[in-house]
Design an enzyme around this catalytic site. Structure first.
Site, short mmCIF file in Angstrom:
data_model
loop_
_atom_site.label_atom_id
_atom_site.label_comp_id
_atom_site.label_asym_id
_atom_site.label_seq_id
_atom_site.Cartn_x
_atom_site.Cartn_y
_atom_site.Cartn_z
NE ARG A 61 -2.83 0.09 3.18
CZ ARG A 61 -2.49 0.93 4.48
NH1 ARG A 61 -2.09 2.18 4.59
NH2 ARG A 61 -2.31 0.17 5.57
CE1 TYR A 114 -15.66 11.95 -14.86
CE2 TYR A 114 -14.13 11.64 -12.87
CZ TYR A 114 -15.09 11.06 -13.63
OH TYR A 114 -15.64 9.85 -13.71
CG ASP A 186 -7.46 15.90 -14.45
OD1 ASP A 186 -6.64 15.41 -15.28
OD2 ASP A 186 -8.43 15.75 -14.07
CE LYS A 211 -11.41 8.49 -18.13
NZ LYS A 211 -11.14 8.61 -16.62
#
Length: 398
Positions: A61, A114, A186, A211
């Site tokens: 993690r 978004y 972003d 993406k």
């Protein structure tokens, strides 16, 4: 690389950066460390790793060799000191903002975001005492006027999803530095192949690597790149203790495979989108088109200044509003009706009923997302086939 001090080119780094096969038994492709935990030779060694005094892995993690290679490669491509890989773009965004913001802080936001980012801000972190205000990030006077002593973060997309509105990244960064605010961009729509916000003065870059970076629609992933100090904070606070949004080693390997062909794919996405945008601009059914590669685009000059190519995303508005938009969408045969973007396949979506449904109709109108807006993610298919599909769908929309 190979004894030279010259920085290798983008494509070379996308394929080779940070990896020497001879360190891994000669394996051409980096191995996948599919493990949750790591052993220590001694208790003292483990204690040093936990204290940050010794480099080493103890739990995936927090760090994993496969993820670390991906992170170093993305940092190189974005021009940053360090990177962090996460389980999704929203994992990257939420881990970053939970780290940077506290109750009483203010974040200035681009006007269009978004839908899930908007929802997280307005229905998530905004309910914990963080103040939110939207500003046109291309209007530097408005941004300067909006700054207050409480402004800690300036966050925006450029180009924005879905209406392609752009921010003056260098101008925003200059104002932020003067006020001590952190700029987070972003960069999903562009990838570092088309635009590198850190070189324009931003502090952090976030990606939905699902993406274009992945490019094949088969994983979800997120990336953060910035200074070593900021990325370390996000890793040890936002990721480790707040979201736990860790990327699996297997998905990290798939993402690195996608990044190897990023430049080739982006060139094709951009070329196809340019032809399709020029076609749409001539069609009588189209009311308005938003594409940075068209001279009619209001921010065409800004796009040429901070992007090397105009990208593979197109937004356009059909005459006839929401009804025409639905008829167009339902008539498509080659374009897939789907959310997400950046895949080899061409995708179409209707923001008002899909990605931006978390906005109220009034909010969509306020932020320039009309009910009839259609967003196209232009894929890698033959352009003649894409043109034919759009042409027949336009006829059906009338």
């Amino acid at each position: 690389m190979h004894g030279s001090n010259k920085l290798p080119g983008f494509a070379t780094r996308a394929i080779h950066h940070g990896y020497d096969p001879q360190d891994h038994g000669g394996a051409l492709v980096p191995p996948v460390y599919q493990t949750a935990t790591f052993t220590f030779p001694t208790v003292e060694y483990g204690a040093a790793c936990f204290a940050g005094e010794q480099a080493g892995h103890f739990y995936s993690r927090i760090s994993n060799p496969t993820l670390n290679l991906l992170e170093a490669r993305m940092a190189s491509l974005e021009g940053g000191e360090a990177g962090l890989a996460l389980a999704s773009g929203m994992g990257a965004i939420t881990s970053t903002l939970w780290t940077l913001l506290r109750p009483g802080d203010e974040v200035l936001l681009g006007n269009t975001l978004y839908g899930c980012t908007f929802a997280f801000l307005h229905h998530g972190i905004g309910e914990f005492g963080v103040k939110l205000r939207h500003v046109d990030m291309a209007d530097l006077q408005a941004l300067e006027a909006a700054m207050t002593p409480a402004t800690r973060v300036i966050y925006f997309e450029s180009p924005a999803n879905p209406n392609m509105h752009m921010a003056d990244i260098a101008g925003v960064a200059k104002i932020a530095r003067k006020h001590g605010a952190t700029v987070v961009v972003d960069n999903t729509y562009c990838t570092p192949y088309l635009q590198r916000p850190l070189e324009l003065g931003a502090d952090l870059v976030v990606h939905s690597a699902t993406k274009y970076l992945s490019g094949h629609g088969d994983i979800t992933a997120g990336i953060v790149v910035g200074s070593q100090a900021l990325v370390d904070r996000i890793r040890l606070q936002g990721l480790k203790d707040m979201t736990g949004a860790v990327l699996s080693p297997h998905d990290a390997a798939l993402l690195m495979r996608g990044i190897k062909t990023l430049n080739l794919r982006m060139d094709r996405h951009c070329a196809n989108a340019q032809v399709l945008a020029e076609f749409l601009a001539r069609q009588p059914q189209v009311e308005l088109i938003h594409y940075p590669g068209l001279a009619s685009f209001p921010q065409y000059t800004l796009a040429r200044q901070q992007m090397s190519q105009p990208g593979g995303m197109i937004a356009f508005e059909l005459k006839g509003g929401i009804g025409a938009g639905r008829r167009f969408m339902n008539a498509l045969q080659l374009f897939s009706r789907a959310v997400s973007l950046g895949d080899a396949e061409s995708l179409a979506q209707h923001p008002a009923s899909m990605t931006h449904s978390s906005y109220t109709p009034e909010e969509r109108a306020h932020y320039g997302i009309s009910e009839g807006l259609v967003r196209l993610s232009v894929g890698l298919e033959d352009i003649d086939d894409l043109l034919a599909d759009v042409q027949q769908a336009l006829k059906a929309s009338a």
